[in-house]
Design a protein around this motif. Structure first.
Motif, PDB file in Angstrom:
ATOM      1  N   ARG A 154       0.817  -1.325  -0.046  1.00 50.41           N
ATOM      2  CA  ARG A 154      -0.200   0.365  -0.445  1.00 50.41           C
ATOM      3  C   ARG A 154       1.103   1.228  -0.326  1.00 50.41           C
ATOM      4  O   ARG A 154       1.778   1.253   1.063  1.00 50.41           O
ATOM      5  N   ASP A 155       0.546   1.951  -0.632  1.00 47.80           N
ATOM      6  CA  ASP A 155       0.970   3.641  -0.805  1.00 47.80           C
ATOM      7  C   ASP A 155       0.246   4.989   0.509  1.00 47.80           C
ATOM      8  O   ASP A 155       0.211   4.414   0.921  1.00 47.80           O
ATOM      9  N   VAL A 156       1.510   5.954   0.922  1.00 45.81           N
ATOM     10  CA  VAL A 156       1.025   6.491   1.322  1.00 45.81           C
ATOM     11  C   VAL A 156      -0.774   7.183   1.178  1.00 45.81           C
ATOM     12  O   VAL A 156      -1.246   7.283   2.528  1.00 45.81           O
ATOM     13  N   GLY A 164      -8.832   7.296   7.342  1.00 48.10           N
ATOM     14  CA  GLY A 164      -9.709   9.180   7.395  1.00 48.10           C
ATOM     15  C   GLY A 164      -9.016  10.273   8.068  1.00 48.10           C
ATOM     16  O   GLY A 164      -9.574  10.932   8.365  1.00 48.10           O
ATOM     17  N   ILE A 165      -7.497  10.148   7.312  1.00 47.70           N
ATOM     18  CA  ILE A 165      -7.170  10.990   7.415  1.00 47.70           C
ATOM     19  C   ILE A 165      -5.730  11.451   6.682  1.00 47.70           C
ATOM     20  O   ILE A 165      -6.060  11.442   5.462  1.00 47.70           O
ATOM     21  N   SER A 166      -4.756  12.805   7.121  1.00 42.02           N
ATOM     22  CA  SER A 166      -4.550  13.574   6.080  1.00 42.02           C
ATOM     23  C   SER A 166      -2.899  12.323   5.597  1.00 42.02           C
ATOM     24  O   SER A 166      -2.982  12.115   6.831  1.00 42.02           O
ATOM     25  N   VAL A 167      -2.116  12.699   4.249  1.00 42.40           N
ATOM     26  CA  VAL A 167      -1.315  12.441   4.610  1.00 42.40           C
ATOM     27  C   VAL A 167      -0.703  13.053   4.833  1.00 42.40           C
ATOM     28  O   VAL A 167       0.674  11.785   5.436  1.00 42.40           O
ATOM     29  N   ASN A 168      -0.305  13.982   5.817  1.00 39.61           N
ATOM     30  CA  ASN A 168       0.769  14.844   6.228  1.00 39.61           C
ATOM     31  C   ASN A 168       0.735  14.046   7.571  1.00 39.61           C
ATOM     32  O   ASN A 168       1.276  14.110   8.550  1.00 39.61           O
ATOM     33  N   LYS A 169      -0.641  14.079   8.220  1.00 40.50           N
ATOM     34  CA  LYS A 169      -0.649  13.598   9.659  1.00 40.50           C
ATOM     35  C   LYS A 169      -0.261  12.065   9.664  1.00 40.50           C
ATOM     36  O   LYS A 169      -0.206  11.285  10.921  1.00 40.50           O
ATOM     37  N   VAL A 170       0.027  10.835   8.364  1.00 40.87           N
ATOM     38  CA  VAL A 170       0.731   9.856   8.719  1.00 40.87           C
ATOM     39  C   VAL A 170       1.784   9.937   9.196  1.00 40.87           C
ATOM     40  O   VAL A 170       1.845   8.331   9.967  1.00 40.87           O
TER      41      VAL A 170
END
Length: 173
Positions: A154-156, A164-170
Motif C-alpha cells: 500500500r502507498d501513503v 480517514g486522515i491526511s497524508v501529512n498526519k500519516v
C-alpha cells in the motif's frame, strides 16, 4: 480482518514492456499411440516503472508456448507502488507451498533475490530490495506468491484514506 485489495489493472497500450521467461518445462502425455510432447512456459512482463504481469502458456513448440504466455501476461498487468526504486514496506506473500518475504532496502543495496523472484522484481523496476523465498521452489507458485506480495503493498495515499486522515498526519502521527 481481511484487507480488501485495491488491484489497479493497467492497459498495455502505450507501455514499453520487457518480457522475461521464468520457466519452460517439457510436458509428456502418454497415449496408446505413444508419447506426446508439449511445452509449458511462464513469462513475466513489466515496464520497469511499477507495472508487472505474469502469464502461463502451453503449446506444441517452445516459441508458441512463450508467445501465448506473453499474451496472457499482458492481459494481467497490475501497478505496484514504488518509492525511490524500492517498495513502501515489508510484506509476506503465500501461494500454495511457496512463501515469500520482501523488504525495502537502502539505496545502493541492489536486488537481493533468487530465481523466479528476481525476474519479477526486475520487471517491476525495483532497484533495491531484500527478498527471501521459503517453502516450495515451484516456479509457478513462487511467481504467484511474489505477485501477491507486491499487489498487497500500500502507498501513503491508501493508508491515509483507510485511516480517514491526511497524508501529512500519516507521517507526523
Amino acid at each position: 480482518m481481511k484487507l480488501k485489495l485495491n488491484i489497479q489493472h493497467v492497459r498495455p497500450s502505450g507501455l514499453e514492456l520487457i518480457e522475461k521467461v521464468v520457466s519452460i518445462q517439457r510436458v509428456t502425455k502418454v497415449t496408446k499411440g505413444g508419447r506426446t510432447f508439449s511445452f509449458s512456459a511462464i513469462v513475466v512482463v513489466g515496464d520497469q516503472n511499477g507495472v508487472v504481469g505474469y502469464g502461463l502458456g502451453k503449446g506444441k513448440e517452445v516459441t508458441l508456448a512463450i508467445t501465448k504466455a506473453t499474451d496472457n501476461a499482458k492481459k494481467k498487468l497490475v501497478r505496484i507502488p514504488l518509492v525511490n526504486g524500492t517498495i513502501t514496506h515489508e510484506q509476506y506473500g503465500k501461494y500454495g507451498g511457496a512463501k515469500v518475504f520482501i523488504r525495502p532496502a537502502s539505496s545502493g543495496t541492489g536486488v537481493i533475490a533468487g530465481g523466479s523472484m528476481r525476474s519479477i522484481i526486475e520487471a517491476v523496476g525495483i532497484k533495491d530490495i531484500l527478498a527471501k523465498s521459503k517453502g516450495s521452489t515451484n516456479p509457478h507458485n513462487l511467481v504467484k506468491a511474489t505477485i501477491e506480495a507486491l499487489v498487497n503493498l500500500r502507498d501513503v495515499n491508501q493508508v491515509a484514506s483507510a485511516r480517514g486522515i491526511s497524508v501529512n498526519k500519516v507521517f507526523n502521527g
